[in-house]
Design a protein around this motif. Structure first.
Motif, PDB file in Angstrom:
ATOM      1  N   VAL A 177     -70.376 -56.980  42.343  1.00 20.40           N
ATOM      2  CA  VAL A 177     -70.217 -56.913  40.992  1.00 20.40           C
ATOM      3  C   VAL A 177     -70.571 -55.628  40.304  1.00 20.40           C
ATOM      4  O   VAL A 177     -71.348 -54.772  40.905  1.00 20.40           O
ATOM      5  N   PRO A 178     -69.588 -55.275  39.497  1.00 19.91           N
ATOM      6  CA  PRO A 178     -68.213 -56.032  39.312  1.00 19.91           C
ATOM      7  C   PRO A 178     -67.272 -56.034  40.103  1.00 19.91           C
ATOM      8  O   PRO A 178     -67.249 -55.136  40.945  1.00 19.91           O
ATOM      9  N   PRO A 179     -66.429 -57.012  40.064  1.00 15.64           N
ATOM     10  CA  PRO A 179     -65.687 -57.208  41.279  1.00 15.64           C
ATOM     11  C   PRO A 179     -64.605 -55.913  41.419  1.00 15.64           C
ATOM     12  O   PRO A 179     -64.268 -55.436  40.328  1.00 15.64           O
ATOM     13  N   ARG A 180     -64.120 -55.623  42.336  1.00 16.83           N
ATOM     14  CA  ARG A 180     -63.176 -54.348  42.625  1.00 16.83           C
ATOM     15  C   ARG A 180     -61.811 -54.993  43.215  1.00 16.83           C
ATOM     16  O   ARG A 180     -62.091 -55.662  44.168  1.00 16.83           O
ATOM     17  N   VAL A 181     -60.884 -54.661  42.694  1.00 16.70           N
ATOM     18  CA  VAL A 181     -59.318 -55.184  43.255  1.00 16.70           C
ATOM     19  C   VAL A 181     -58.573 -53.831  43.336  1.00 16.70           C
ATOM     20  O   VAL A 181     -58.505 -53.178  42.551  1.00 16.70           O
ATOM     21  N   GLU A 182     -58.024 -53.938  44.497  1.00 18.14           N
ATOM     22  CA  GLU A 182     -57.150 -52.679  44.854  1.00 18.14           C
ATOM     23  C   GLU A 182     -55.797 -53.306  44.934  1.00 18.14           C
ATOM     24  O   GLU A 182     -55.548 -54.525  45.781  1.00 18.14           O
ATOM     25  N   TYR A 183     -54.873 -52.501  44.657  1.00 20.24           N
ATOM     26  CA  TYR A 183     -53.262 -52.783  45.122  1.00 20.24           C
ATOM     27  C   TYR A 183     -52.730 -51.962  45.899  1.00 20.24           C
ATOM     28  O   TYR A 183     -52.956 -50.622  45.968  1.00 20.24           O
ATOM     29  N   SER A 184     -51.955 -52.401  47.266  1.00 22.77           N
ATOM     30  CA  SER A 184     -51.392 -51.405  47.966  1.00 22.77           C
ATOM     31  C   SER A 184     -49.997 -52.188  48.304  1.00 22.77           C
ATOM     32  O   SER A 184     -49.815 -53.282  48.289  1.00 22.77           O
ATOM     33  N   LEU A 185     -49.122 -51.149  48.780  1.00 23.60           N
ATOM     34  CA  LEU A 185     -47.765 -51.950  49.109  1.00 23.60           C
ATOM     35  C   LEU A 185     -47.832 -52.605  50.465  1.00 23.60           C
ATOM     36  O   LEU A 185     -48.272 -52.002  51.538  1.00 23.60           O
ATOM     37  N   THR A 186     -47.146 -53.698  50.720  1.00 22.06           N
ATOM     38  CA  THR A 186     -46.809 -54.108  51.918  1.00 22.06           C
ATOM     39  C   THR A 186     -45.760 -53.450  52.628  1.00 22.06           C
ATOM     40  O   THR A 186     -45.105 -52.586  51.929  1.00 22.06           O
ATOM     41  N   GLU A 187     -45.346 -54.043  54.098  1.00 20.10           N
ATOM     42  CA  GLU A 187     -44.201 -53.364  54.585  1.00 20.10           C
ATOM     43  C   GLU A 187     -42.970 -53.569  53.809  1.00 20.10           C
ATOM     44  O   GLU A 187     -42.106 -52.700  53.584  1.00 20.10           O
ATOM     45  N   ARG A 188     -42.936 -55.055  52.938  1.00 17.45           N
ATOM     46  CA  ARG A 188     -41.613 -55.059  52.375  1.00 17.45           C
ATOM     47  C   ARG A 188     -41.695 -54.126  51.256  1.00 17.45           C
ATOM     48  O   ARG A 188     -40.580 -53.686  50.836  1.00 17.45           O
ATOM     49  N   GLY A 189     -42.852 -53.820  50.442  1.00 16.72           N
ATOM     50  CA  GLY A 189     -42.899 -52.979  49.201  1.00 16.72           C
ATOM     51  C   GLY A 189     -42.597 -51.650  49.806  1.00 16.72           C
ATOM     52  O   GLY A 189     -41.816 -50.734  49.158  1.00 16.72           O
ATOM     53  N   ARG A 190     -42.978 -51.264  50.940  1.00 12.01           N
ATOM     54  CA  ARG A 190     -42.780 -49.736  51.422  1.00 12.01           C
ATOM     55  C   ARG A 190     -41.459 -49.699  51.706  1.00 12.01           C
ATOM     56  O   ARG A 190     -40.599 -48.481  51.904  1.00 12.01           O
ATOM     57  N   SER A 191     -40.516 -50.746  52.146  1.00  8.96           N
ATOM     58  CA  SER A 191     -39.212 -50.681  52.440  1.00  8.96           C
ATOM     59  C   SER A 191     -38.226 -50.494  51.269  1.00  8.96           C
ATOM     60  O   SER A 191     -37.089 -49.855  51.320  1.00  8.96           O
ATOM     61  N   LEU A 192     -38.971 -50.462  50.070  1.00  8.88           N
ATOM     62  CA  LEU A 192     -38.058 -50.050  48.924  1.00  8.88           C
ATOM     63  C   LEU A 192     -38.093 -48.388  48.356  1.00  8.88           C
ATOM     64  O   LEU A 192     -37.640 -48.122  47.594  1.00  8.88           O
ATOM     65  N   GLU A 193     -38.984 -47.702  49.287  1.00 11.20           N
ATOM     66  CA  GLU A 193     -39.097 -46.228  49.145  1.00 11.20           C
ATOM     67  C   GLU A 193     -37.830 -45.574  49.027  1.00 11.20           C
ATOM     68  O   GLU A 193     -37.673 -44.807  47.897  1.00 11.20           O
ATOM     69  N   PRO A 194     -36.863 -45.693  49.858  1.00 18.60           N
ATOM     70  CA  PRO A 194     -35.693 -45.213  49.682  1.00 18.60           C
ATOM     71  C   PRO A 194     -34.966 -45.392  48.345  1.00 18.60           C
ATOM     72  O   PRO A 194     -34.435 -44.574  47.707  1.00 18.60           O
ATOM     73  N   VAL A 195     -34.968 -46.718  48.135  1.00 21.25           N
ATOM     74  CA  VAL A 195     -34.419 -47.020  46.671  1.00 21.25           C
ATOM     75  C   VAL A 195     -35.068 -46.328  45.398  1.00 21.25           C
ATOM     76  O   VAL A 195     -34.271 -45.917  44.659  1.00 21.25           O
ATOM     77  N   ILE A 196     -36.462 -46.470  45.528  1.00 16.42           N
ATOM     78  CA  ILE A 196     -37.129 -45.921  44.445  1.00 16.42           C
ATOM     79  C   ILE A 196     -36.836 -44.331  44.205  1.00 16.42           C
ATOM     80  O   ILE A 196     -36.692 -43.916  43.285  1.00 16.42           O
ATOM     81  N   MET A 197     -36.957 -43.705  45.416  1.00 17.61           N
ATOM     82  CA  MET A 197     -36.823 -42.395  45.295  1.00 17.61           C
ATOM     83  C   MET A 197     -35.390 -41.668  44.895  1.00 17.61           C
ATOM     84  O   MET A 197     -35.162 -40.884  44.368  1.00 17.61           O
ATOM     85  N   ALA A 198     -34.362 -42.852  45.480  1.00 16.61           N
ATOM     86  CA  ALA A 198     -33.118 -42.335  44.895  1.00 16.61           C
ATOM     87  C   ALA A 198     -33.066 -42.597  43.503  1.00 16.61           C
ATOM     88  O   ALA A 198     -32.183 -41.821  42.744  1.00 16.61           O
ATOM     89  N   LEU A 199     -33.528 -43.514  42.859  1.00 21.68           N
ATOM     90  CA  LEU A 199     -33.692 -43.671  41.519  1.00 21.68           C
ATOM     91  C   LEU A 199     -34.413 -42.571  40.561  1.00 21.68           C
ATOM     92  O   LEU A 199     -33.798 -42.218  39.670  1.00 21.68           O
ATOM     93  N   LYS A 200     -35.516 -42.150  41.286  1.00 23.62           N
ATOM     94  CA  LYS A 200     -36.142 -40.946  40.729  1.00 23.62           C
ATOM     95  C   LYS A 200     -35.288 -39.538  40.873  1.00 23.62           C
ATOM     96  O   LYS A 200     -35.118 -38.930  39.784  1.00 23.62           O
ATOM     97  N   ARG A 201     -34.542 -39.481  41.901  1.00 25.64           N
ATOM     98  CA  ARG A 201     -33.639 -38.207  42.130  1.00 25.64           C
ATOM     99  C   ARG A 201     -32.451 -38.438  40.958  1.00 25.64           C
ATOM    100  O   ARG A 201     -32.003 -37.465  40.454  1.00 25.64           O
ATOM    101  N   TRP A 202     -31.759 -39.466  40.732  1.00 24.83           N
ATOM    102  CA  TRP A 202     -30.866 -39.788  40.178  1.00 24.83           C
ATOM    103  C   TRP A 202     -31.457 -39.207  38.536  1.00 24.83           C
ATOM    104  O   TRP A 202     -30.739 -38.687  37.861  1.00 24.83           O
ATOM    105  N   GLY A 203     -32.544 -39.974  38.200  1.00 24.46           N
ATOM    106  CA  GLY A 203     -33.196 -39.831  37.006  1.00 24.46           C
ATOM    107  C   GLY A 203     -33.378 -38.419  36.662  1.00 24.46           C
ATOM    108  O   GLY A 203     -33.118 -37.695  35.527  1.00 24.46           O
ATOM    109  N   ASP A 204     -33.881 -37.755  37.554  1.00 24.69           N
ATOM    110  CA  ASP A 204     -34.143 -36.102  37.418  1.00 24.69           C
ATOM    111  C   ASP A 204     -32.957 -35.267  37.129  1.00 24.69           C
ATOM    112  O   ASP A 204     -32.906 -34.226  36.246  1.00 24.69           O
TER     113      ASP A 204
END
Length: 145
Positions: free
Chosen positions: A102-129
């Motif tokens: 109390v109060p409840p604590r909620v945390e969010y983290s990436l799963t393996e599936r979510g972590r597998s998107l890292e190259p895609v997300i970083m490629a989008l960031k580089r393109w945007g930059d």
């Protein structure tokens, strides 16, 4: 109905239902055997949304609590952030951990599936930059071209 008659023409895709003025959802593919681009459409369907990519980007740094994510996205409403987090959790990209205190604590983290998107997300960031003027002045952007 009369107001639509003056612009009567055949359309291949009707975005609105004329009878009750409601927007009809776009039909998505249920199988990925329609064309080579269907895998791209399916992937974008999972991570589309104004905030999902940004949420995934910030969670690449590590586990974050709800308010920490919200502080990094000052323009998102609490309701929208909650919806986007739930969808990412439902699709297997996020792990939501609730601590019974109390109060409840909620945390969010990436799963393996979510972590597998890292190259895609970083490629989008580089393109945007390279190709957007976000965070740069117009003169700097024009000089880069």
């Amino acid at each position: 109905m009369a107001r639509y008659d003056r612009n009567a023409q055949e359309r291949t895709y009707k975005a609105h239902s004329i009878g009750n003025d409601t927007v009809m959802p776009r039909i998505r593919h249920t199988a990925l055997d329609c064309s080579p681009g269907c895998a791209v459409e399916a992937t974008l369907e999972l991570i589309d949304g104004k905030w999902k990519g940004v949420i995934l980007y910030h969670l690449l740094e590590g586990t974050l609590r709800f308010n920490a994510i919200r502080k990094r996205l000052p323009n998102v409403t609490q309701r929208m952030l909650t919806m986007q987090l739930r969808e990412l959790e439902r699709d297997g990209f996020l792990l939501r951990t609730v601590y019974p205190q109390v109060p409840p604590r909620v945390e969010y983290s990436l799963t393996e599936r979510g972590r597998s998107l890292e190259p895609v997300i970083m490629a989008l960031k580089r393109w945007g930059d390279r190709h957007t003027t976000f965070g740069r002045s117009t003169a700097v952007a024009e000089a880069a071209q």
